[in-house]
Every structure is written in structure tokens, then in C-alpha cells.
Design an enzyme around this catalytic site. Structure first.
Site, PDB file in Angstrom:
ATOM      1  N   GLN A  56      -8.868   5.366  -7.110  1.00 44.04           N
ATOM      2  CA  GLN A  56      -7.860   6.394  -6.864  1.00 44.04           C
ATOM      3  C   GLN A  56      -7.437   7.038  -8.183  1.00 44.04           C
ATOM      4  OE1 GLN A  56      -6.373   7.597  -3.938  1.00 44.04           O
ATOM      5  NE2 GLN A  56      -5.668   9.100  -5.419  1.00 44.04           N
ATOM      6  N   CYS A  95      -1.472   9.722  -3.382  1.00 40.82           N
ATOM      7  CA  CYS A  95      -2.838   9.243  -3.137  1.00 40.82           C
ATOM      8  C   CYS A  95      -3.240   9.428  -1.674  1.00 40.82           C
ATOM      9  CB  CYS A  95      -2.974   7.789  -3.567  1.00 40.82           C
ATOM     10  SG  CYS A  95      -1.844   6.702  -2.683  1.00 40.82           S
ATOM     11  N   ARG A  98     -11.663  12.423  -5.240  1.00 37.09           N
ATOM     12  CA  ARG A  98     -12.182  11.074  -5.024  1.00 37.09           C
ATOM     13  C   ARG A  98     -13.710  11.112  -4.979  1.00 37.09           C
ATOM     14  NH1 ARG A  98      -8.925   7.174  -2.708  1.00 37.09           N
ATOM     15  NH2 ARG A  98     -10.660   5.860  -3.373  1.00 37.09           N
ATOM     16  N   HIS A 122      -5.755  -0.084  -7.623  1.00 41.53           N
ATOM     17  CA  HIS A 122      -6.525   0.935  -6.903  1.00 41.53           C
ATOM     18  C   HIS A 122      -7.185   1.856  -7.943  1.00 41.53           C
ATOM     19  CE1 HIS A 122      -8.063   3.250  -3.742  1.00 41.53           C
ATOM     20  NE2 HIS A 122      -6.973   3.753  -3.217  1.00 41.53           N
ATOM     21  N   ASP A 127       3.793   7.370  -3.676  1.00 45.20           N
ATOM     22  CA  ASP A 127       2.901   6.697  -2.722  1.00 45.20           C
ATOM     23  C   ASP A 127       3.798   6.084  -1.643  1.00 45.20           C
ATOM     24  OD1 ASP A 127       0.777   5.424  -1.450  1.00 45.20           O
ATOM     25  OD2 ASP A 127       0.568   3.840  -2.954  1.00 45.20           O
ATOM     26  N   ARG A 173     -12.872  -3.233  -0.275  1.00 44.47           N
ATOM     27  CA  ARG A 173     -11.409  -3.076  -0.131  1.00 44.47           C
ATOM     28  C   ARG A 173     -10.889  -4.357   0.502  1.00 44.47           C
ATOM     29  NH1 ARG A 173      -7.941   1.986   2.102  1.00 44.47           N
ATOM     30  NH2 ARG A 173      -8.527   2.625   0.008  1.00 44.47           N
TER      31      ARG A 173
HETATM   32  N1   CP Z   1      -6.014   7.038  -1.098  1.00 43.37           N
HETATM   33  C1   CP Z   1      -6.785   6.225  -0.368  1.00 43.37           C
HETATM   34  O1   CP Z   1      -7.346   5.247  -0.882  1.00 43.37           O
HETATM   35  O2   CP Z   1      -6.905   6.582   0.928  1.00 43.37           O
HETATM   36  P1   CP Z   1      -7.597   5.727   2.076  1.00 43.37           P
HETATM   37  O3   CP Z   1      -6.732   4.543   2.353  1.00 43.37           O
HETATM   38  O4   CP Z   1      -7.668   6.670   3.229  1.00 43.37           O
HETATM   39  O5   CP Z   1      -8.953   5.301   1.609  1.00 43.37           O
HETATM   40  N1  NVA Z   2      -0.410   1.620  -1.813  1.00 43.93           N
HETATM   41  C1  NVA Z   2      -1.160   2.006  -0.649  1.00 43.93           C
HETATM   42  C2  NVA Z   2      -2.304   2.875  -1.049  1.00 43.93           C
HETATM   43  C3  NVA Z   2      -3.123   3.369   0.103  1.00 43.93           C
HETATM   44  C4  NVA Z   2      -4.276   4.213  -0.347  1.00 43.93           C
HETATM   45  C5  NVA Z   2      -1.649   0.766   0.080  1.00 43.93           C
HETATM   46  O1  NVA Z   2      -2.096  -0.183  -0.576  1.00 43.93           O
HETATM   47  O2  NVA Z   2      -1.573   0.731   1.307  1.00 43.93           O
END
Ligand code: CP
Ligand code: NVA
Length: 301
Positions: free
Chosen positions: A131, A260, A288, A128, A220, A101
Site C-alpha cells: 500500500q 488506502c 497499486r 501494509h 484509514d 495477506r
Molecule cells: N487498500 C487495500 O489493501 O485494499 P484491499 O483490502 O481492497 O486490498
Molecule cells: N487497516 C486496514 C487496511 C485495509 C486495506 C485493515 O487492516 O483492515
């Protein structure tokens, strides 16, 4: 040759369908004792916070018989300036796969170029995809199909929205994105998706128009991780894009609401909707785990 999963389009439509079928089997307990990852270790590098992605990957890898190794970037030599490329080369000598990430999507591309083991995108500023595998699984589970569904994404045209656009084009569901000017999804992804899509992918301004007769409403956060410097201005401009019961009344009676997570209750979604009968957000969060186990099986075994 190793396979990466950096974007939804790294899997063909057929592969995505197979993966979803396998995820459903895993969820229902089929092959509960199958441990294809015995003897394998998978690294998890998270440069941003995470609850769902990190824990579902760690638990999923363990359930498949493997060893998850969470690597805090500030405790790796990365924190002292070792390059991503050298880190990728080194970790590939110990690990069978790496989940990352990060911020810039190009960081993932560099890492995947130099790693000799599969690299999985656990979220970047642009995509993502893990997700969205869970989102597709949730749509299939709740609606019995994906093809032909009408999905409305309401809010910020962010990383989740970009991956959803790719999924709409490969899985043939109709996607309408309602967002304020300046917060559109990535133009390059939109263009490519529209070229290849057999379904409709539209960006418009009016959230009610997007929600009209929708089977699925998705939202989101308005401010994604790493974008906090723009937050006040952005929140003001996105006020009209809240998913609330008024918006839901424009959609189909049996509409499902996806998010999400994490949610900023009272901003992009109200408590009433999030905790209401149309919300399937915690099933979506559970999925997930199952979708990623199927992904790891597909890429690593
Ligand atoms: N939806 C998602 O990716 O959640 P986290 O940021 O908690 O991993
Ligand atoms: N769009 C959000 C998703 C988190 C899971 C972010 O990138 O923070």
C-alpha cells in the site's frame, strides 16, 4: 539469494526510489509489451478479504506475462491443518513467488523463512508495505517530490500507519500522527524509525495540530480487519479524528487527501472530502497496480 518484501524497510531508500521511477514508467506505458514473467506462476494466498490488493496483483502479474494463481486458504490443505511451513516448502516447488495477506505478521515471517521463492506481504496486522509503495508514488506524482513533505496521518495507528512510519524514515518526509490514547502505532517501529530518521516523526493527540500546514492528509478505517470485536469502543474514542472539511481548512491550500480504501464514509472520512477536489484516493488505488508491477519485476526477474 531470494528477496522478500515483508516491510517497507526490506528495500533500501535507493531501491524504493528506483522502484517508484520504474512504476511511473510502467504507468506511462513504457515497455508496454515487456513480459518478464513469461512461464512463471505467482500464488496469492488471502486469509482476509481484498479488492485492490488481490485484483491489482492478479492483473499486474498477467500484464507482465505471468500466471497469477489465487489460492483460497480454506480450499488448500492449510484449512485442514497442514502447517504454513510445509505449505511454503511445497508451493516453492511450483511457483516463482507468493503474495500473502494474513493476520499475525509472524505467519508471514514463518512462511518467508521456509519458502525458497520471494514472499510479498499483501497486508498483515502489523504492516501494509505494498500500500505504502503506491502512496509514495501518488505523493511523487501529485507533489513532484517526497523528501521534505509534511504528511499528517489522522486516526488509528494501524498497519498502514506503521508502514508509513517506515517510509517516512527511509524517504525523509515529515510524518505527524494524530490519534487517541491507546491507538498509537507500534512502539518498536516508532523507536527504530526515530533512531534512523533524518525527518521528523511525531505522535500527538490534536488532529488540527497534525493537519496544520500539511501537504498530505492520510486516513484509514478506525477498525481494521480482524479487530471487529473492539469496534464500538474504538469508534467512540476516534470520533474527533474524522477527516472533514473543517480539518482540511487547517492544512495547505493544495493539500491532497489519501485513503488506502476501503473507506467507511461518514466515519473516518466524510463524503464531502472523499469526493472533493483534494481527494486523490482513486489515483492512489490505481497506483497499486503500477507500483506492484515494479516490485514484482525487482524481486522476481
Ligand atoms: N487498500 C487495500 O489493501 O485494499 P484491499 O483490502 O481492497 O486490498
Ligand atoms: N487497516 C486496514 C487496511 C485495509 C486495506 C485493515 O487492516 O483492515
Amino acid at each position: 539469494m531470494k528477496r522478500d518484501f515483508l516491510t517497507v524497510w526490506d528495500l533500501s531508500s535507493q531501491e524504493t526510489e528506483n522502484l517508484l521511477r520504474r512504476a511511473v514508467d510502467l504507468k506511462t506505458g513504457k515497455d508496454r509489451n515487456s513480459c518478464p514473467l513469461i512461464g512463471k506462476s505467482i500464488g496469492l494466498i488471502f486469509e482476509k478479504p481484498s479488492t485492490r490488493t488481490r485484483v491489482s496483483f492478479e492483473a499486474g502479474i498477467y500484464q507482465l506475462g505471468g500466471q497469477p494463481i489465487a489460492l483460497n486458504p480454506s480450499e488448500l490443505q492449510l484449512g485442514r491443518g497442514e502447517t504454513m511451513s510445509d505449505t511454503a516448502r511445497t508451493l516453492s516447488r511450483y511457483l516463482s513467488g507468493i503474495v500473502i495477506r494474513t493476520f499475525a505478521h509472524s505467519t508471514l515471517e514463518t512462511f518467508s523463512r521456509d519458502a525458497s521463492v520471494p514472499v510479498i506481504n499483501g497486508l498483515s496486522d502489523l504492516h501494509h508495505p505494498c500500500q505504502v509503495l503506491a502512496d509514495l508514488m501518488t505523493m511523487l506524482e501529485k507533489k513532484g517530490r517526497i523528501k521534505g513533505l509534511k504528511v499528517a496521518f489522522v486516526g488509528d495507528g494501524n498497519n498502514v500507519c506503521n508502514s508509513l512510519i517506515e517510509a517516512a524514515s527511509s524517504m525523509e518526509f515529515n510524518l505527524t500522527i494524530a490519534c487517541a490514547e491507546g491507538f498509537e502505532p507500534d512502539a518498536g517501529i516508532m523507536e527504530k524509525a526515530r533512531e534512523s530518521a533524518r525527518s521528523e516523526i511525531v505522535v500527538l493527540r490534536d488532529p488540527k495540530e497534525a493537519a496544520g500546514m500539511a501537504d498530505v492528509i492520510y486516513t484509514d478505517v478506525w477498525v481494521s480487519m480482524g479487530q471487529e470485536q473492539y469496534s464500538d469502543e474504538k469508534k467512540k474514542k476516534l470520533q474527533a479524528y474524522q477527516v472533514n472539511s473543517r480539518l482540511l481548512s487547517c492544512s495547505k491550500k493544495d493539500v491532497i487527501v489519501l485513503h488506502c480504501l476501503p473507506a467507511h464514509r461518514g466515519e473516518e472520512i466524510t463524503d464531502e472530502v472523499m469526493d472533493g477536489p483534494h481527494s486523490v484516493v482513486f489515483d492512489q488505488a490505481e497506483n497499486r497496480l503500477h507500483a506492484q508491477k515494479a516490485l514484482i519485476e525487482m524481486l522476481l526477474t
